[in-house]
Design a protein around this motif. Structure first.
Motif, PDB file in Angstrom:
ATOM      1  N   MET A 208      43.977  39.096  37.276  1.00 15.08           N
ATOM      2  CA  MET A 208      43.304  39.054  38.572  1.00 15.08           C
ATOM      3  C   MET A 208      42.589  37.726  38.828  1.00 15.08           C
ATOM      4  N   MET A 209      41.812  37.270  37.856  1.00 15.17           N
ATOM      5  CA  MET A 209      40.989  36.081  38.060  1.00 15.17           C
ATOM      6  C   MET A 209      41.456  34.891  37.233  1.00 15.17           C
ATOM      7  N   ILE A 273      29.471  39.971  52.242  1.00 11.23           N
ATOM      8  CA  ILE A 273      30.787  39.360  52.141  1.00 11.23           C
ATOM      9  C   ILE A 273      31.780  40.284  52.831  1.00 11.23           C
ATOM     10  N   GLU A 274      32.424  39.783  53.892  1.00 13.59           N
ATOM     11  CA  GLU A 274      33.347  40.582  54.695  1.00 13.59           C
ATOM     12  C   GLU A 274      34.650  39.811  54.844  1.00 13.59           C
ATOM     13  N   PHE A 298      29.135  34.374  48.279  1.00  9.55           N
ATOM     14  CA  PHE A 298      28.789  35.636  47.619  1.00  9.55           C
ATOM     15  C   PHE A 298      30.009  36.401  47.118  1.00  9.55           C
ATOM     16  N   CYS A 299      31.201  35.814  47.303  1.00 12.78           N
ATOM     17  CA  CYS A 299      32.429  36.430  46.798  1.00 12.78           C
ATOM     18  C   CYS A 299      32.520  36.220  45.287  1.00 12.78           C
ATOM     19  N   SER A 300      32.853  37.265  44.547  1.00 15.23           N
ATOM     20  CA  SER A 300      32.974  37.168  43.088  1.00 15.23           C
ATOM     21  C   SER A 300      34.362  36.722  42.650  1.00 15.23           C
ATOM     22  N   SER A 315      46.225  36.653  51.389  1.00 16.39           N
ATOM     23  CA  SER A 315      45.481  36.058  50.263  1.00 16.39           C
ATOM     24  C   SER A 315      44.027  35.746  50.607  1.00 16.39           C
ATOM     25  N   PRO A 316      43.219  36.745  50.943  1.00 17.16           N
ATOM     26  CA  PRO A 316      41.814  36.472  51.266  1.00 17.16           C
ATOM     27  C   PRO A 316      41.051  35.789  50.137  1.00 17.16           C
ATOM     28  N   ARG A 317      41.222  36.281  48.916  1.00 15.71           N
ATOM     29  CA  ARG A 317      40.470  35.735  47.785  1.00 15.71           C
ATOM     30  C   ARG A 317      40.757  34.256  47.595  1.00 15.71           C
TER      31      ARG A 317
END
Length: 450
Positions: A208-209, A273-274, A298-300, A315-317
């Motif tokens: 994931m990360m 975070i939206e 504030f996104c992790s 792909s928001p992240r």
């Protein structure tokens, strides 16, 4: 032990968070810590090492965890562990009765349970403010391997010279192995036998990360896993992305269903975070509401929005990470003084089961045993003869080299001292001769091979 003495030992011995960003552990020792929390949630799918280490070394880990609690004056020491890790839970329960201020908090098998902010809420009920540090709420978090490294520094005078790494995926013998810091990814993978695909890709740090790597990239103090997949695997293709194309796809396909936001773990805890609003503003180049972009801080980067939630496969992240990096390069800092909204009641019903996530990622067949081998397993395989040790493996200033080209060094010898400010020492992970020294890394070759 007196706190300053422990801080000095941990800084000199190079102990940092064994995962994530590698925050120097000595800087987490704080008398404001009312609760210390042991993270045994294996945040990323397919990772094995923390539960395996706790199962094998529970006595030493709990003893050290209690020592940290007494040093900082914490009232409670909590072991956060997924209930499905039955062997590790059993091992912890075997020794926990010796510590009156210690308890086990069983966790759901949901992603991202190992995220510090999520774990703290699950284990203590405390909410960390957006952009805040756990210590502000009286909490300090350490993962299992970090605490074991504290034990080794205190009881064995052993600095951080090696790292446990789970090697899984398209390999003959999935394994968790302790390897020297600075070993190449290719050498580490060879410890798991042959590769089963003709065109392999290496995903380092988790599905994931994590990030794509090459055979020549090296293990650091934060490397938890190497996942070998075929380059045609959908997860690899998503990682090998083009930001401009991602933005165009967002403009043409995002239907504003809000699923990315409704399943966002930080949003569920009241953080502003939206992702759906960000996608709308970024895709349309709408900068009227700057908070949409500032709140990306504030996104992790857990990746649920793009790898699980979005029905369009957008792909928001990744786009959020691009914007966040751009803001930082421009000197923009995270908004200060932001308070969280109340924890959403729907949160309990919107946790993402890890088993379902693995299936969505196409990784279910790789969730197999990866046994933790003996500490000298890599030596038995005779695969690692050269290391490239980075001087910046932690948050803070890079360590300062103390050796020159041609010098002979031994395992555990300090080869780079802590810099001024937040920094830790770096140590030789093999016996050998220094082949190269730069301001970024030191290369050591096993004696007789250079």
């Amino acid at each position: 032990m007196e706190m300053q003495a422990l801080r000095q030992i941990l800084q000199v011995n190079g102990v940092v968070g064994a995962g994530g960003a590698g925050f120097p552990t000595y800087a987490k020792l704080d008398e404001r810590a009312e609760i210390i929390l042991l993270n045994c949630a294996e945040c990323e799918p397919l990772l094995k090492l923390h539960r395996q280490l706790l199962e094998q070394r529970a006595e030493e880990i709990l003893e050290t965890f209690d020592g940290i609690a007494r040093t900082v004056g914490a009232k409670e020491a909590v072991i956060g562990i997924k209930r499905e890790y039955k062997a590790a839970v059993k091992a912890a329960r075997r020794y926990i009765d010796a510590y009156s201020n210690m308890r086990i908090q069983l966790l759901d098998s949901a992603y991202p349970m190992g995220d510090e902010v999520v774990l703290i809420y699950e284990a203590t009920g405390r909410v960390i403010r957006p952009g805040g540090l756990p210590i502000e709420e009286g909490v300090a978090v350490f993962n299992v391997e970090t605490v074991y490294n504290v034990y080794r520094a205190l009881k064995q005078s052993t600095p951080v010279i090696d790292k446990l790494v789970s090697v899984v995926g398209e390999v003959e013998h999935p394994v968790t192995v302790r390897v020297p810091i600075g070993a190449s990814i290719g050498d580490v993978v060879s410890c798991a036998g042959g590769i089963r695909v003709k065109d392999p890709a290496y995903l380092v740090g988790g599905p994931m990360m994590g990030n794509l790597a090459t055979e020549d990239d090296v293990v650091t103090k934060t490397t938890n896993a190497v996942i070998v997949l075929d380059k045609s695997h959908n997860l690899i293709r998503r990682k090998d992305r083009n930001a401009a194309i991602d933005l165009k796809r967002a403009a043409s396909s995002c239907c504003q269903c809000e699923t990315c936001t409704s399943l966002c773990p930080r949003h569920a805890l009241g953080h502003p975070i939206e992702p759906h609003k960000f996608m709308r503003s970024a895709a349309n180049k709408d900068f009227q509401d700057t908070n949409v972009f500032l709140n990306t801080f504030f996104c992790s980067s857990c990746g649920l929005c793009e790898n699980f939630s979005c029905p369009q496969g957008l792909s928001p992240r990744s786009l959020i990470a691009d914007y966040k990096l751009g803001l930082r390069k421009a000197g923009v800092k995270a908004p200060a003084g932001v308070t969280p909204a109340p924890v959403r009641k729907s949160r309990e019903y919107r946790k993402v089961p890890e088993e379902r996530l693995e299936a969505r990622l196409g990784l279910s067949k790789y969730n197999v045993d990866a046994p933790l081998q003996t500490d000298d397993y890599w030596k038995e395989k005779q695969e690692i003869h050269k290391v490239k040790i980075l001087l910046s493996q932690h948050i803070g200033a890079p360590a300062v080299p103390m050796v020159e080209k041609g010098a002979h060094v031994t395992v555990g010898q300090c080869i780079a001292k802590p810099a001024e400010g937040l920094s830790v020492g770096i140590h030789a992970s093999v016996d050998g001769t220094v082949q190269e020294v730069t301001d970024r890394y030191i290369v050591i070759v096993e004696s007789g091979l250079n």
